[in-house]
Design a protein around this motif. Structure first.
Motif, PDB file in Angstrom:
ATOM      1  N   TYR A 278       0.834  -1.204   0.000  1.00  0.00           N
ATOM      2  CA  TYR A 278       0.000   0.000   0.000  1.00  0.00           C
ATOM      3  C   TYR A 278       0.869   1.254   0.000  1.00  0.00           C
ATOM      4  CZ  TYR A 278      -3.384   3.530   1.330  1.00  0.00           C
ATOM      5  OH  TYR A 278      -4.159   4.664   1.353  1.00  0.00           O
ATOM      6  N   HIS A 279       1.858   1.299   0.904  1.00  0.00           N
ATOM      7  CA  HIS A 279       2.659   2.517   1.037  1.00  0.00           C
ATOM      8  C   HIS A 279       3.683   2.682  -0.085  1.00  0.00           C
ATOM      9  CE1 HIS A 279       0.895   3.923   4.677  1.00  0.00           C
ATOM     10  NE2 HIS A 279       1.147   2.814   5.328  1.00  0.00           N
ATOM     11  N   GLU A 280       3.912   1.632  -0.849  1.00  0.00           N
ATOM     12  CA  GLU A 280       4.731   1.801  -2.046  1.00  0.00           C
ATOM     13  C   GLU A 280       4.001   2.678  -3.057  1.00  0.00           C
ATOM     14  OE1 GLU A 280       6.960  -0.881  -5.517  1.00  0.00           O
ATOM     15  OE2 GLU A 280       6.133  -1.856  -3.724  1.00  0.00           O
ATOM     16  N   ASN A 281       2.670   2.592  -3.040  1.00  0.00           N
ATOM     17  CA  ASN A 281       1.851   3.393  -3.947  1.00  0.00           C
ATOM     18  C   ASN A 281       1.372   4.694  -3.304  1.00  0.00           C
ATOM     19  OD1 ASN A 281       1.153   1.578  -6.504  1.00  0.00           O
ATOM     20  ND2 ASN A 281       1.187   0.237  -4.712  1.00  0.00           N
ATOM     21  N   VAL A 282       1.098   4.645  -2.004  1.00  0.00           N
ATOM     22  CA  VAL A 282       0.674   5.829  -1.252  1.00  0.00           C
ATOM     23  C   VAL A 282       1.653   5.999  -0.093  1.00  0.00           C
ATOM     24  CG1 VAL A 282      -1.223   6.990  -0.057  1.00  0.00           C
ATOM     25  CG2 VAL A 282      -1.728   5.314  -1.846  1.00  0.00           C
ATOM     26  N   PRO A 283       2.772   6.676  -0.311  1.00  0.00           N
ATOM     27  CA  PRO A 283       3.793   6.800   0.744  1.00  0.00           C
ATOM     28  C   PRO A 283       3.253   7.521   1.976  1.00  0.00           C
ATOM     29  CG  PRO A 283       4.649   7.463  -1.400  1.00  0.00           C
ATOM     30  CD  PRO A 283       3.158   7.329  -1.564  1.00  0.00           C
ATOM     31  N   GLU A 284       3.804   7.142   3.129  1.00  0.00           N
ATOM     32  CA  GLU A 284       3.438   7.823   4.365  1.00  0.00           C
ATOM     33  C   GLU A 284       3.903   9.276   4.297  1.00  0.00           C
ATOM     34  OE1 GLU A 284       4.738   5.988   7.934  1.00  0.00           O
ATOM     35  OE2 GLU A 284       3.723   4.076   7.547  1.00  0.00           O
ATOM     36  N   ALA A 285       2.984  10.185   4.537  1.00  0.00           N
ATOM     37  CA  ALA A 285       3.319  11.608   4.575  1.00  0.00           C
ATOM     38  C   ALA A 285       3.783  11.978   5.976  1.00  0.00           C
ATOM     39  CB  ALA A 285       2.097  12.441   4.189  1.00  0.00           C
ATOM     40  N   PRO A 286       4.539  13.066   6.128  1.00  0.00           N
ATOM     41  CA  PRO A 286       4.980  13.492   7.457  1.00  0.00           C
ATOM     42  C   PRO A 286       3.798  13.631   8.405  1.00  0.00           C
ATOM     43  CG  PRO A 286       6.073  14.782   5.756  1.00  0.00           C
ATOM     44  CD  PRO A 286       5.050  13.959   5.053  1.00  0.00           C
ATOM     45  N   GLY A 287       3.961  13.123   9.619  1.00  0.00           N
ATOM     46  CA  GLY A 287       2.898  13.195  10.617  1.00  0.00           C
ATOM     47  C   GLY A 287       1.894  12.070  10.537  1.00  0.00           C
ATOM     48  N   PHE A 288       2.175  11.053   9.713  1.00  0.00           N
ATOM     49  CA  PHE A 288       1.237   9.947   9.506  1.00  0.00           C
ATOM     50  C   PHE A 288       0.841   9.279  10.816  1.00  0.00           C
ATOM     51  CE2 PHE A 288       0.591   5.374   9.159  1.00  0.00           C
ATOM     52  CZ  PHE A 288      -0.479   5.299   8.289  1.00  0.00           C
ATOM     53  N   THR A 289       1.814   9.001  11.684  1.00  0.00           N
ATOM     54  CA  THR A 289       1.536   8.244  12.913  1.00  0.00           C
ATOM     55  C   THR A 289       0.531   8.961  13.801  1.00  0.00           C
ATOM     56  OG1 THR A 289       3.743   7.244  12.862  1.00  0.00           O
ATOM     57  CG2 THR A 289       2.559   7.198  14.957  1.00  0.00           C
ATOM     58  N   GLN A 290       0.691  10.255  13.975  1.00  0.00           N
ATOM     59  CA  GLN A 290      -0.254  10.998  14.806  1.00  0.00           C
ATOM     60  C   GLN A 290      -1.630  11.072  14.153  1.00  0.00           C
ATOM     61  OE1 GLN A 290       2.088  14.687  15.645  1.00  0.00           O
ATOM     62  NE2 GLN A 290       1.587  14.216  17.780  1.00  0.00           N
ATOM     63  N   ARG A 291      -1.667  11.253  12.853  1.00  0.00           N
ATOM     64  CA  ARG A 291      -2.966  11.295  12.180  1.00  0.00           C
ATOM     65  C   ARG A 291      -3.658   9.942  12.246  1.00  0.00           C
ATOM     66  NH1 ARG A 291       0.121  14.309   8.675  1.00  0.00           N
ATOM     67  NH2 ARG A 291       0.322  12.562   7.224  1.00  0.00           N
ATOM     68  N   ASN A 292      -2.880   8.873  12.204  1.00  0.00           N
ATOM     69  CA  ASN A 292      -3.475   7.548  12.338  1.00  0.00           C
ATOM     70  C   ASN A 292      -4.145   7.403  13.699  1.00  0.00           C
ATOM     71  OD1 ASN A 292      -2.999   4.335  13.038  1.00  0.00           O
ATOM     72  ND2 ASN A 292      -3.509   4.707  10.899  1.00  0.00           N
ATOM     73  N   GLN A 293      -3.505   7.941  14.745  1.00  0.00           N
ATOM     74  CA  GLN A 293      -4.133   7.957  16.064  1.00  0.00           C
ATOM     75  C   GLN A 293      -5.409   8.790  16.041  1.00  0.00           C
ATOM     76  OE1 GLN A 293      -0.669   9.215  18.643  1.00  0.00           O
ATOM     77  NE2 GLN A 293      -1.488   7.573  19.916  1.00  0.00           N
ATOM     78  N   LEU A 294      -5.359   9.919  15.352  1.00  0.00           N
ATOM     79  CA  LEU A 294      -6.530  10.788  15.273  1.00  0.00           C
ATOM     80  C   LEU A 294      -7.697  10.065  14.610  1.00  0.00           C
ATOM     81  CD1 LEU A 294      -7.441  13.787  15.771  1.00  0.00           C
ATOM     82  CD2 LEU A 294      -6.872  14.193  13.366  1.00  0.00           C
ATOM     83  N   TYR A 295      -7.407   9.267  13.576  1.00  0.00           N
ATOM     84  CA  TYR A 295      -8.472   8.529  12.901  1.00  0.00           C
ATOM     85  C   TYR A 295      -8.951   7.347  13.735  1.00  0.00           C
ATOM     86  CZ  TYR A 295      -7.417  11.428   8.884  1.00  0.00           C
ATOM     87  OH  TYR A 295      -7.243  12.509   8.049  1.00  0.00           O
ATOM     88  N   GLN A 296      -8.046   6.740  14.510  1.00  0.00           N
ATOM     89  CA  GLN A 296      -8.486   5.697  15.431  1.00  0.00           C
ATOM     90  C   GLN A 296      -9.393   6.272  16.515  1.00  0.00           C
ATOM     91  OE1 GLN A 296      -5.637   2.713  16.890  1.00  0.00           O
ATOM     92  NE2 GLN A 296      -4.153   3.493  15.394  1.00  0.00           N
TER      93      GLN A 296
END
Length: 298
Positions: free
Chosen positions: A252-270
């Motif tokens: 997935y991330h080979e096609n949609v690379p993680e953008a800066p701040g991904f980890t915190q936004r992932n928490q926000l979506y969780q």
């Protein structure tokens, strides 16, 4: 009910195959018809509690007609199908039952648990998320005009997703800690998006392990609650419940690379999903909701 199905589907044969399935809201079973095998989801109640909050036709946590719920699922499957990026069951028809409730007829797929197509799933989900961006890029190249359909995702997600869930928490239990944490978090949310461009992506909307399977041809996703939003939103519930392999995320991330701040936004979506579960399944999700909010306001 079978007589009504035969009439609505225009088939002289309607033979139960012996295959059944379902979830916490609806039951389902397969039939052979003149036009091939179909899977029928059935909800005998005229109204059901809608556990899905972000779909094309319905966006709030409300009690809705079973037909409206199935109409939303059919629209979601249609939207994903039209992208030609990832396999979903082809929707056929939503039928209102004269005994109350509704049925949703779709293509029957011989599915089993996802075991060997995780990489393909990652690639295909990325293609689904990129489909709208690629379409917009192509339109701009061809027309050389600015596309006007650009909503403020950050404001939408903050006000209409998180704030909505926290309002429900406030109404049901008036949690002081959640209220105080939200007063700080809502001011910080825009900072989490300063280095990322959000282009609306067509999302499945409820992609946890129970809505993923495979056929002999590859991965399948089903039971969608589709909407257009930030592609990273999709990964929130996936991380919350787990069950997706490292090969999926790598592809997935080979096609949609993680953008800066991904980890915190992932928490926000969780956080949305934890608050949602807190509101519907009780205080067992209170601790995880508050923990995420504390982590994000640090």
């Amino acid at each position: 009910m079978e007589a009504m199905l035969k009439k609505e589907l225009g088939t002289s044969m309607l033979k139960y195959t012996g295959y059944s399935g379902g979830g916490c809201i609806s039951e389902g079973q397969s039939y052979d018809t003149d036009n091939g095998r179909v899977f029928v989801k059935i909800n005998h109640k005229s109204q059901v509690l809608n556990f899905v909050f972000v779909c094309i036709t319905c966006t709030n946590a409300i009690t809705i007609k079973a037909k409206r719920m199935f109409d939303g699922e059919m629209a979601s499957l249609d939207a994903i199908l039209q992208t030609e990026t990832i396999k979903v069951p082809k929707p056929v028809k939503v039928i209102e039952l004269d005994t109350g409730g509704s049925a949703f007829v779709m293509e029957h797929l011989d599915m089993k648990g996802l075991t060997k197509y995780s990489t393909q799933l990652g690639e295909k989900l990325a293609n689904l998320h990129l489909h709208n961006k690629r379409s917009l890029d192509k339109q701009m190249r061809e027309q050389q005009t600015e596309n006007e359909w650009q909503d403020d995702w950050v404001t939408f997600y903050s006000r209409h997703r998180l704030q909505h869930q926290l309002n429900m928490v406030e109404k049901s239990c008036g949690d002081r800690e959640a209220r105080e944490l939200w007063s700080h978090l809502q001011l910080k949310i825009p900072q989490l998006f300063t280095e990322v461009e959000v282009v609306p992506a067509l999302l499945h909307g409820d992609l946890w392990g129970g809505n993923v399977a495979q056929t002999t041809e590859g991965p399948v996703i089903f039971d969608p609650a589709s909407f257009y939003g930030h592609s990273e939103y999709e990964l929130g519930v996936m991380a919350m419940f787990g069950g997706f392999s490292s090969s999926f995320y790598a592809a997935y991330h080979e096609n949609v690379p993680e953008a800066p701040g991904f980890t915190q936004r992932n928490q926000l979506y969780q956080l949305f999903h934890n608050l949602n579960h807190w509101n519907h399944f009780g205080g067992g999700y209170k601790g995880s909701s508050l923990r995420i909010m504390k982590d994000l306001v640090k």
